[in-house]
Write a protein that holds these residues in place. Structure first.
Motif, PDB file in Angstrom:
ATOM      1  N   ASP A   7      -5.240  -1.552  14.148  1.00 40.67           N
ATOM      2  CA  ASP A   7      -4.181  -0.950  14.965  1.00 40.67           C
ATOM      3  C   ASP A   7      -2.792  -1.351  14.490  1.00 40.67           C
ATOM      4  OD1 ASP A   7      -6.167   0.177  16.487  1.00 40.67           O
ATOM      5  OD2 ASP A   7      -6.170  -1.419  17.996  1.00 40.67           O
ATOM      6  N   LEU A   8      -2.713  -2.422  13.677  1.00 37.17           N
ATOM      7  CA  LEU A   8      -1.409  -2.895  13.221  1.00 37.17           C
ATOM      8  C   LEU A   8      -0.895  -2.125  12.010  1.00 37.17           C
ATOM      9  CD1 LEU A   8      -1.914  -6.756  13.534  1.00 37.17           C
ATOM     10  CD2 LEU A   8      -0.530  -5.296  15.009  1.00 37.17           C
ATOM     11  N   VAL A   9      -1.774  -1.429  11.275  1.00 34.63           N
ATOM     12  CA  VAL A   9      -1.344  -0.653  10.115  1.00 34.63           C
ATOM     13  C   VAL A   9      -0.355   0.418  10.566  1.00 34.63           C
ATOM     14  CG1 VAL A   9      -2.061   0.853   8.242  1.00 34.63           C
ATOM     15  CG2 VAL A   9      -3.493  -1.096   8.871  1.00 34.63           C
ATOM     16  N   GLY A  10       0.797   0.477   9.907  1.00 31.58           N
ATOM     17  CA  GLY A  10       1.842   1.425  10.278  1.00 31.58           C
ATOM     18  C   GLY A  10       2.869   0.850  11.228  1.00 31.58           C
ATOM     19  N   ARG A  11       2.633  -0.345  11.754  1.00 27.74           N
ATOM     20  CA  ARG A  11       3.577  -0.959  12.691  1.00 27.74           C
ATOM     21  C   ARG A  11       4.696  -1.663  11.928  1.00 27.74           C
ATOM     22  NH1 ARG A  11       1.870  -4.877  17.778  1.00 27.74           N
ATOM     23  NH2 ARG A  11       3.957  -5.747  18.211  1.00 27.74           N
ATOM     24  N   VAL A  12       5.880  -1.719  12.542  1.00 26.43           N
ATOM     25  CA  VAL A  12       7.020  -2.428  11.980  1.00 26.43           C
ATOM     26  C   VAL A  12       7.258  -3.666  12.837  1.00 26.43           C
ATOM     27  CG1 VAL A  12       9.446  -2.340  11.324  1.00 26.43           C
ATOM     28  CG2 VAL A  12       8.025  -0.303  11.092  1.00 26.43           C
ATOM     29  N   LEU A  13       7.030  -4.854  12.272  1.00 21.74           N
ATOM     30  CA  LEU A  13       7.211  -6.098  13.013  1.00 21.74           C
ATOM     31  C   LEU A  13       8.677  -6.488  13.045  1.00 21.74           C
ATOM     32  CD1 LEU A  13       4.186  -8.200  11.666  1.00 21.74           C
ATOM     33  CD2 LEU A  13       4.298  -6.779  13.719  1.00 21.74           C
ATOM     34  N   ASP A  14       9.152  -6.783  14.249  1.00 19.47           N
ATOM     35  CA  ASP A  14      10.548  -7.213  14.449  1.00 19.47           C
ATOM     36  C   ASP A  14      11.538  -6.225  13.838  1.00 19.47           C
ATOM     37  OD1 ASP A  14      10.163  -9.424  16.009  1.00 19.47           O
ATOM     38  OD2 ASP A  14      10.061 -10.834  14.326  1.00 19.47           O
ATOM     39  N   GLY A  15      11.151  -4.947  13.778  1.00 20.97           N
ATOM     40  CA  GLY A  15      12.043  -3.929  13.253  1.00 20.97           C
ATOM     41  C   GLY A  15      12.363  -4.088  11.785  1.00 20.97           C
ATOM     42  N   ARG A  16      11.516  -4.851  11.072  1.00 16.71           N
ATOM     43  CA  ARG A  16      11.857  -5.143   9.671  1.00 16.71           C
ATOM     44  C   ARG A  16      10.682  -4.987   8.717  1.00 16.71           C
ATOM     45  NH1 ARG A  16      14.658 -10.762   7.344  1.00 16.71           N
ATOM     46  NH2 ARG A  16      14.593 -10.161   5.114  1.00 16.71           N
ATOM     47  N   TYR A  17       9.494  -5.486   9.093  1.00 18.51           N
ATOM     48  CA  TYR A  17       8.364  -5.550   8.168  1.00 18.51           C
ATOM     49  C   TYR A  17       7.375  -4.437   8.475  1.00 18.51           C
ATOM     50  CZ  TYR A  17      10.440 -10.102   7.375  1.00 18.51           C
ATOM     51  OH  TYR A  17      11.310 -11.106   7.091  1.00 18.51           O
ATOM     52  N   TYR A  18       7.342  -3.422   7.602  1.00 18.29           N
ATOM     53  CA  TYR A  18       6.462  -2.265   7.768  1.00 18.29           C
ATOM     54  C   TYR A  18       5.104  -2.591   7.151  1.00 18.29           C
ATOM     55  CZ  TYR A  18       4.423   2.340   6.833  1.00 18.29           C
ATOM     56  OH  TYR A  18       3.569   3.409   6.750  1.00 18.29           O
ATOM     57  N   THR A  30      -5.224 -12.087   9.020  1.00 17.08           N
ATOM     58  CA  THR A  30      -5.365 -10.902   8.180  1.00 17.08           C
ATOM     59  C   THR A  30      -4.090 -10.715   7.371  1.00 17.08           C
ATOM     60  OG1 THR A  30      -6.807  -9.879   9.808  1.00 17.08           O
ATOM     61  CG2 THR A  30      -5.834  -8.434   8.157  1.00 17.08           C
ATOM     62  N   VAL A  31      -4.248 -10.408   6.090  1.00 16.49           N
ATOM     63  CA  VAL A  31      -3.106 -10.220   5.198  1.00 16.49           C
ATOM     64  C   VAL A  31      -2.859  -8.726   5.010  1.00 16.49           C
ATOM     65  CG1 VAL A  31      -2.158 -10.645   2.915  1.00 16.49           C
ATOM     66  CG2 VAL A  31      -3.547 -12.390   4.009  1.00 16.49           C
ATOM     67  N   PHE A  32      -1.610  -8.312   5.223  1.00 14.31           N
ATOM     68  CA  PHE A  32      -1.209  -6.928   5.053  1.00 14.31           C
ATOM     69  C   PHE A  32      -0.244  -6.808   3.880  1.00 14.31           C
ATOM     70  CE2 PHE A  32      -2.426  -7.284   9.454  1.00 14.31           C
ATOM     71  CZ  PHE A  32      -3.002  -6.077   9.783  1.00 14.31           C
ATOM     72  N   LEU A  33      -0.354  -5.708   3.135  1.00 16.60           N
ATOM     73  CA  LEU A  33       0.682  -5.337   2.179  1.00 16.60           C
ATOM     74  C   LEU A  33       1.798  -4.678   2.981  1.00 16.60           C
ATOM     75  CD1 LEU A  33       1.533  -5.112  -0.815  1.00 16.60           C
ATOM     76  CD2 LEU A  33       0.529  -2.831  -0.799  1.00 16.60           C
ATOM     77  N   ALA A  34       3.014  -5.175   2.850  1.00 18.43           N
ATOM     78  CA  ALA A  34       4.103  -4.705   3.704  1.00 18.43           C
ATOM     79  C   ALA A  34       5.368  -4.523   2.887  1.00 18.43           C
ATOM     80  CB  ALA A  34       4.339  -5.701   4.841  1.00 18.43           C
ATOM     81  N   THR A  35       6.320  -3.813   3.512  1.00 14.16           N
ATOM     82  CA  THR A  35       7.638  -3.614   2.908  1.00 14.16           C
ATOM     83  C   THR A  35       8.684  -4.238   3.809  1.00 14.16           C
ATOM     84  OG1 THR A  35       6.972  -1.555   1.856  1.00 14.16           O
ATOM     85  CG2 THR A  35       9.334  -1.923   2.132  1.00 14.16           C
ATOM     86  N   ASP A  36       9.523  -5.078   3.229  1.00 12.25           N
ATOM     87  CA  ASP A  36      10.673  -5.628   3.934  1.00 12.25           C
ATOM     88  C   ASP A  36      11.763  -4.559   3.886  1.00 12.25           C
ATOM     89  OD1 ASP A  36      12.922  -6.943   4.831  1.00 12.25           O
ATOM     90  OD2 ASP A  36      12.629  -8.730   3.588  1.00 12.25           O
ATOM     91  N   THR A  37      11.915  -3.835   4.980  1.00 12.38           N
ATOM     92  CA  THR A  37      12.840  -2.698   4.984  1.00 12.38           C
ATOM     93  C   THR A  37      14.296  -3.139   4.870  1.00 12.38           C
ATOM     94  OG1 THR A  37      12.881  -2.705   7.416  1.00 12.38           O
ATOM     95  CG2 THR A  37      11.217  -1.314   6.337  1.00 12.38           C
ATOM     96  N   ARG A  38      14.580  -4.367   5.222  1.00 11.60           N
ATOM     97  CA  ARG A  38      15.963  -4.822   5.132  1.00 11.60           C
ATOM     98  C   ARG A  38      16.362  -5.093   3.693  1.00 11.60           C
ATOM     99  NH1 ARG A  38      17.264  -9.703   8.935  1.00 11.60           N
ATOM    100  NH2 ARG A  38      16.653  -8.066  10.412  1.00 11.60           N
ATOM    101  N   LEU A  39      15.462  -5.719   2.924  1.00 10.63           N
ATOM    102  CA  LEU A  39      15.759  -6.058   1.522  1.00 10.63           C
ATOM    103  C   LEU A  39      15.071  -5.130   0.545  1.00 10.63           C
ATOM    104  CD1 LEU A  39      15.516  -9.969   1.695  1.00 10.63           C
ATOM    105  CD2 LEU A  39      17.557  -8.541   1.843  1.00 10.63           C
ATOM    106  N   ASP A  40      14.299  -4.173   1.062  1.00 10.09           N
ATOM    107  CA  ASP A  40      13.602  -3.190   0.222  1.00 10.09           C
ATOM    108  C   ASP A  40      12.777  -3.876  -0.862  1.00 10.09           C
ATOM    109  OD1 ASP A  40      12.738  -0.743  -0.654  1.00 10.09           O
ATOM    110  OD2 ASP A  40      14.452  -0.405  -1.978  1.00 10.09           O
ATOM    111  N   ARG A  41      11.853  -4.728  -0.446  1.00 11.42           N
ATOM    112  CA  ARG A  41      10.972  -5.411  -1.380  1.00 11.42           C
ATOM    113  C   ARG A  41       9.571  -5.479  -0.778  1.00 11.42           C
ATOM    114  NH1 ARG A  41      12.691 -11.852  -1.005  1.00 11.42           N
ATOM    115  NH2 ARG A  41      12.499 -12.070   1.257  1.00 11.42           N
ATOM    116  N   THR A  42       8.585  -5.587  -1.665  1.00  8.70           N
ATOM    117  CA  THR A  42       7.190  -5.690  -1.239  1.00  8.70           C
ATOM    118  C   THR A  42       6.864  -7.147  -0.929  1.00  8.70           C
ATOM    119  OG1 THR A  42       6.554  -3.804  -2.594  1.00  8.70           O
ATOM    120  CG2 THR A  42       4.793  -5.282  -1.890  1.00  8.70           C
TER     121      THR A  42
END
Length: 697
Positions: A7-18, A30-42
């Protein structure tokens, strides 16, 4: 309420980590591959098990994450952030693509010793940085060692085992670790320090060398029991060809008595690099190095009849504040009694799955089936004394003694007491009154002398000895050796290194083969391959050249190849008899011969034709002389003088002498036909049949 991972896939944590997708599930989360939307990095985001109900755990994990974030090192997976988004506790880490050390073991083990040490070296570099910062990992295992596509090694999950263990303090008998790599002192709840990580590295080293874990069992508690009661076997007993000094390195790292273990990762790294140097030198054994690394066992009294500490034994604990697994006698005192566990989800981004509900991993429960391959985190409980119980069969057998054996048991106890008393006396006179000699190996001699005198001993200088691993001027060995018995105020003798044994390669060119071999033996070198070649300048059997330049510094037993002369190269002699001398002479000189031409008169052989050759056939050597006998034509005779005679008379005289006559008129001709000149002149010599030119007036 626990949120399902899917259920967490697709969620943005703290408005930053997709959160883009699940990389792996493990015991800690559980480890997720995520994008730091603030710094635009994986990045990699680990969502921890526990939920918002585990307030103490959340606070502890936050403190451990802050400490781990301060540990900046190229061989450590960086921690970027930590947070709690509506009960979802997460940790943001550097994303490391690639594979784990577990994958290397699965595909390649057993690995050659040099390959094993090249993998362990950067692991110890990372742990050395942590230990220098007074941080311990507590959960070193192959799953937590990541290898990037470029081959760089990184260590993950600093502090997580300590954070999770702290949440179980209220439950006696729980600790999070990895059973196959768990140090005995953790099993016995005797506190944790850098030597716990050293033990785990030693266990990983054993597994890389042999393809097997040091101890196995049907349940985790049985494996933990073996860590306390059984030494890790020498890798060479399972894989042939492993040098003794590699066995000694593993034994030193996995010593059950942590006082005999390497003090921390930096000490073990130094020892590993000495072993690696010996391997690169292709030494079958290095007695000095092996003796340096070997354990020096000291007898000790055991509390309790089965060798376990008694129930009243209190674990030592000096807690040095918070931090990622900082030096600590435990995680909160006896309540944090140890148990065993294993890999976390950040044990890199593999596909090993664990049950969806992993919260049970942090609370005591019924034992799960133990998988001796991949280490999945689980809780293991112990008895109230904090000691792993022996296998159940042993306990039941002990209760089946009946009354008819009790008298015999009492007698046995009496005999044992007397035997122990005698052993105690022998122990005092044979062991206890002695000190353990300090380890001065590898120290500069001045420092070693000062350390020995500071410890109260007399320090004497002994002989010097060459060493491939100990620098010049440092201690190679001591008598007594490190850990050996020595009386208080006794004497220690130091053997000092002369450095590496090297000699200058001698000049053996021009020597006979036997003389060259003797000259090389003087510098402890040996003759390698011998190639034999022809030489026009070096006598047969003498050395033309060697494979090493003169003066090159070489180690003992270095092989030196020789090129030895076979003498001059033989050349086939071709017979040129009956051939013109000019062409024959040119060909013989081109073949390397000296040509000597002898001319003789001959009425039958034309001039400049070879009449004889010596030698005419067979073989000779370059520089030898070939003699050619060449015809100089018919022998010359004296020419009659006819100047002033009538041309007819002159012709008759010359022809009668055997010459031919040719007549030419002078430019001024008076018609007298008298001979005014002749060539050759009268009295000169000319071959018979040659032409005499007459000029008339």
């Amino acid at each position: 309420m626990t949120t399902r991972d899917d259920d967490l896939v697709g969620r943005v944590l703290d408005g930053r980590y997709y959160l883009r997708k699940i990389l792996a599930r493990g015991g800690m989360g559980t480890v997720f591959l995520a994008t730091d939307t603030r710094l635009d990095r994986t990045v990699a985001v680990k969502v921890m098990q526990g939920g918002d109900a585990d307030i103490d755990f959340n606070e502890r994990l936050s403190a451990e994450a802050r400490a781990a974030a301060r540990l900046s090192h190229p061989n450590v997976v960086a921690v970027f952030d930590q947070g709690d988004d509506a009960g979802v506790l997460y940790l943001v880490m550097e994303y490391v693509p690639g594979h784990t050390l577990r994958d290397v073991i699965s595909r390649e083990a057993p690995l050659p010793p040099r390959r094993v040490l090249s993998l362990i070296d950067p692991l110890l570099v990372a742990l050395s940085a942590a230990h220098d910062a007074r941080i311990i990992h507590r959960d070193v295992k192959p799953e937590n060692v990541l290898i990037t596509p470029s081959g760089q090694l990184k260590v993950a999950d600093f502090g997580l085992a300590r954070a999770i263990t702290s949440t179980s303090q209220a439950t006696t008998g729980v600790l999070i670790g990895s059973v196959s790599y768990l140090a005995p002192e953790l099993v016995l709840n005797e506190g944790a320090d850098a030597r716990c990580d050293v033990y785990a590295v030693g266990a990983v080293m054993f597994e890389l060398l042999t393809g097997q874990k040091p101890h196995t069992g049907e349940t985790p508690i049985q494996v933990a029991y073996q860590h306390v009661h059984a030494d890790v076997p020498a890798p060479s007993t399972l894989v042939a060809g492993i040098p003794p000094y590699v066995d000694a390195l593993v034994a030193r790292a996995t010593a059950r008595d942590r006082d005999q273990r390497s003090a921390d990762a930096r000490v073990l790294l130094h020892q590993l690099r000495r072993v690696r140097s010996a391997l690169e030198a292709e030494l079958v054994d290095d007695v000095e190095l092996t003796q340096d690394l070997q354990l020096h066992r000291v007898a000790a009294a055991m509390a309790g009849s089965d060798g376990w500490p008694g129930p009243d034994t209190a674990p030592g604990a000096d807690d040095w504040s918070t931090g990622v697994g900082e030096w600590s006698g435990g995680d909160g005192g006896p309540a944090a009694a140890t148990a065993v566990a294993a890999a976390s989800a950040s044990s890199v981004y593999g596909d090993t799955a664990t049950p969806e509900d992993s919260t049970a991993l942090y609370r005591p429960g019924p034992p799960e089936a133990y998988d001796s391959g991949y280490e999945a985190t689980r809780a293991v409980t112990r008895d109230a004394a904090g000691i792993p119980a022996p296998p159940l069969a042993h306990t039941r057998a002990a209760t089946r003694y009946d009354d008819k054996h009790r008298r015999g048991r009492r007698m046995l106890v009496t005999v044992l007491v007397l035997a122990l008393l005698a052993a105690g006396l022998g122990w005092w006179f044979g062991v206890a009154r002695y000190d353990s000699a300090p380890d001065l190996l590898g120290m500069p001699v001045a420092q070693a002398r000062a350390e020995g005198q500071r410890a109260g001993y007399t320090v004497d200088d002994g002989d010097e000895a060459f060493s491939e691993t100990v620098p010049r001027g440092s201690v190679v060995s001591t008598d007594p050796g490190p850990g050996d018995r020595i009386l208080p105020e006794g004497t220690m003798t130091l053997t000092v290194s002369k450095g590496r044994e090297r000699y200058a390669a001698p000049d053996v060119e021009g020597m006979s083969e036997e003389e060259a071999e003797a000259a090389l033996a003087e510098v402890k070198a040996v003759v390698g391959e011998v190639e034999r070649k022809y030489s026009d300048t070096v006598d047969s059997g003498d050395v033309i050249s060697t494979s090493l330049p003169v003066g090159r510094m070489i180690r003992p037993d270095t092989e030196v190849d020789l090129v030895v002369s076979k003498g001059r190269k033989p050349v086939t002699v071709k017979d040129y008899t009956g051939k013109p001398v000019d062409g024959a002479q040119a060909k013989l000189e081109k073949a390397g011969f000296e040509v000597d031409v002898e001319r003789v008169y001959d009425d039958k052989v034309p001039r400049d034709q070879i009449m004889a050759q010596d030698p005419a056939s067979g073989t000779a050597y370059k520089g030898d002389t070939v003699t050619l006998t060449v015809s100089d034509g018919r022998e010359p005779i004296e020419v009659p003088g006819v100047i002033g005679k009538n041309v007819d008379d002159a012709r008759a005289i010359l022809e009668a002498a055997g010459f031919k006559v040719e007549v030419e008129k002078e430019r001024i001709h008076f018609g007298s036909n008298l001979v005014s000149r002749q060539s050759p002149g009268g009295g000169d010599e000319a071959p018979p049949g040659s032409t005499i030119l007459l000029r008339i007036v």
